[in-house]
Design a protein around this motif. Structure first.
Motif, PDB file in Angstrom:
ATOM      1  N   LEU A 256      29.135  69.666  46.998  1.00 22.52           N
ATOM      2  CA  LEU A 256      29.876  68.720  47.830  1.00 22.52           C
ATOM      3  C   LEU A 256      30.121  69.284  49.226  1.00 22.52           C
ATOM      4  O   LEU A 256      30.154  70.496  49.431  1.00 22.52           O
ATOM      5  N   ASP A 257      30.260  68.368  50.162  1.00 27.35           N
ATOM      6  CA  ASP A 257      30.678  68.692  51.524  1.00 27.35           C
ATOM      7  C   ASP A 257      32.124  68.229  51.646  1.00 27.35           C
ATOM      8  O   ASP A 257      32.430  67.056  51.388  1.00 27.35           O
ATOM      9  N   TYR A 258      32.989  69.170  52.044  1.00 24.75           N
ATOM     10  CA  TYR A 258      34.424  68.887  52.033  1.00 24.75           C
ATOM     11  C   TYR A 258      35.004  69.062  53.434  1.00 24.75           C
ATOM     12  O   TYR A 258      34.758  70.072  54.111  1.00 24.75           O
ATOM     13  N   CYS A 259      35.774  68.062  53.860  1.00 20.94           N
ATOM     14  CA  CYS A 259      36.382  68.076  55.185  1.00 20.94           C
ATOM     15  C   CYS A 259      37.827  68.550  55.088  1.00 20.94           C
ATOM     16  O   CYS A 259      38.651  67.901  54.446  1.00 20.94           O
TER      17      CYS A 259
ATOM     18  N   HIS B 105      30.405  73.441  52.935  1.00 19.22           N
ATOM     19  CA  HIS B 105      29.466  73.133  51.858  1.00 19.22           C
ATOM     20  C   HIS B 105      29.857  73.970  50.646  1.00 19.22           C
ATOM     21  O   HIS B 105      30.005  75.185  50.753  1.00 19.22           O
ATOM     22  N   ARG B 106      30.016  73.335  49.494  1.00 15.28           N
ATOM     23  CA  ARG B 106      30.503  74.065  48.317  1.00 15.28           C
ATOM     24  C   ARG B 106      29.717  73.693  47.064  1.00 15.28           C
ATOM     25  O   ARG B 106      29.240  72.576  46.917  1.00 15.28           O
TER      26      ARG B 106
ATOM     27  N   ARG C  56      41.101  67.093  47.729  1.00 17.83           N
ATOM     28  CA  ARG C  56      41.477  65.698  47.893  1.00 17.83           C
ATOM     29  C   ARG C  56      40.199  64.858  47.919  1.00 17.83           C
ATOM     30  O   ARG C  56      39.302  65.107  48.741  1.00 17.83           O
ATOM     31  N   THR C  57      40.106  63.874  47.046  1.00 18.12           N
ATOM     32  CA  THR C  57      38.850  63.132  46.932  1.00 18.12           C
ATOM     33  C   THR C  57      38.519  62.348  48.196  1.00 18.12           C
ATOM     34  O   THR C  57      37.339  62.160  48.513  1.00 18.12           O
ATOM     35  N   GLU C  58      39.529  61.897  48.947  1.00 24.48           N
ATOM     36  CA  GLU C  58      39.217  61.140  50.164  1.00 24.48           C
ATOM     37  C   GLU C  58      38.619  62.021  51.258  1.00 24.48           C
ATOM     38  O   GLU C  58      38.112  61.519  52.271  1.00 24.48           O
ATOM     39  N   ARG C  59      38.650  63.366  51.052  1.00 25.21           N
ATOM     40  CA  ARG C  59      38.064  64.278  52.026  1.00 25.21           C
ATOM     41  C   ARG C  59      36.685  64.777  51.613  1.00 25.21           C
ATOM     42  O   ARG C  59      36.081  65.590  52.313  1.00 25.21           O
ATOM     43  N   ILE C  60      36.207  64.304  50.472  1.00 23.31           N
ATOM     44  CA  ILE C  60      34.857  64.670  50.045  1.00 23.31           C
ATOM     45  C   ILE C  60      33.877  63.782  50.801  1.00 23.31           C
ATOM     46  O   ILE C  60      33.854  62.559  50.632  1.00 23.31           O
TER      47      ILE C  60
ATOM     48  N   ASN D 252      30.279  64.233  51.055  1.00 23.31           N
ATOM     49  CA  ASN D 252      29.076  63.998  50.249  1.00 23.31           C
ATOM     50  C   ASN D 252      29.255  64.662  48.890  1.00 23.31           C
ATOM     51  O   ASN D 252      29.921  65.708  48.770  1.00 23.31           O
ATOM     52  N   LEU D 253      28.626  64.066  47.883  1.00 20.85           N
ATOM     53  CA  LEU D 253      28.770  64.584  46.528  1.00 20.85           C
ATOM     54  C   LEU D 253      27.465  64.405  45.771  1.00 20.85           C
ATOM     55  O   LEU D 253      26.840  63.347  45.830  1.00 20.85           O
TER      56      LEU D 253
END
Length: 235
Positions: free
Chosen positions: A153-156, A164-165, A195-199, A201-202
């Motif tokens: 996932l890419d997390y903001c 990138h994680r 927080r899912t709203e900050r994901i 890309n998955l």
């Protein structure tokens, strides 16, 4: 409570318990005398219900015992209704639709005299706003958790930085205003809450996490206890 209902409830209590249940516990929950419990247990055993145990020790039900699962009580129907209402307030369309499907299946299977408990329930939640924190479909998240697969996932972050994680998902948790993906982060080598709203890309990967789901969850629970202890000890 009629005897037939009480016998059914005794089986239900034993079925949901992972350890012996004493006659005192049964009597307290069903609000009857212990001698009534003794008679009911004897009656059930006489009807070949596989209950083992004795007075003073407790009773257990053979886990292989099969009983129709949709012999619901009004209280159980009300509990399901409340659950559906709570899920709807989360604002996750996929979960909300699944909860409504469960209720529809129950309504199609229960006897007609129980339908009013669904149509005209005695319980309800206070009306309120629906959470709007679901910018993407949560189904891939939940599938990865069920199948024990890694996720990319890419997390903001709050600062706006996107990282990138690769993570090992443990649980998708819901709160009043947001939802959290709880996972082991390979880059941080620690459990993290996302927080899912900050994901941004998955992607669910084919690679398995390499640890059983039960063990991973137990490790997270232990980590959480340590974190809670630290927060309590901080002045």
């Amino acid at each position: 409570m009629r005897k037939a209902e009480r016998l059914f409830q005794i089986i239900q209590i034993l079925r949901r318990s992972s350890h012996p249940v004493t006659s005192a516990q049964l009597a307290d929950e069903l609000e009857v005398a212990r001698r009534t419990i003794y008679r009911d247990i004897a009656h059930l055993i006489g009807q070949r219900v596989p209950i083992e145990g004795e007075a003073g020790f407790g009773y257990v039900l053979d886990p292989r015992y099969d009983m129709p699962p949709l012999m619901l009580t009004p209280e159980e129907i009300e509990a399901v209704l409340l659950g559906v209402q709570m899920v709807a307030k989360l604002g996750d369309p996929a979960i909300t639709n699944a909860a409504k499907d469960v209720l529809a299946k129950i309504a199609s299977a229960i006897p007609g005299d129980l339908l009013p408990f669904i149509a005209e329930p005695a319980v309800g939640l206070k009306p309120g706003e629906i959470t709007n924190g679901f910018a993407f479909d949560t189904r891939p998240l939940r599938r990865a958790i069920r199948e024990g697969r890694k996720m990319q996932l890419d997390y903001c972050a709050v600062s706006g930085e996107v990282t990138h994680r690769i993570v090992w998902p443990v649980l998708l948790g819901y709160a009043d205003a947001h939802s959290l993906l709880i996972a082991w982060c390979e880059s941080k080598q620690a459990f993290r809450h996302f927080r899912t709203e900050r994901i941004v890309n998955l992607e669910v990967l084919e690679e398995a996490i390499g640890v059983s789901k039960g063990k991973l969850r137990q490790q997270w629970l232990q980590w959480r206890e340590v974190e809670l202890s630290r927060s309590r000890s901080t002045p």
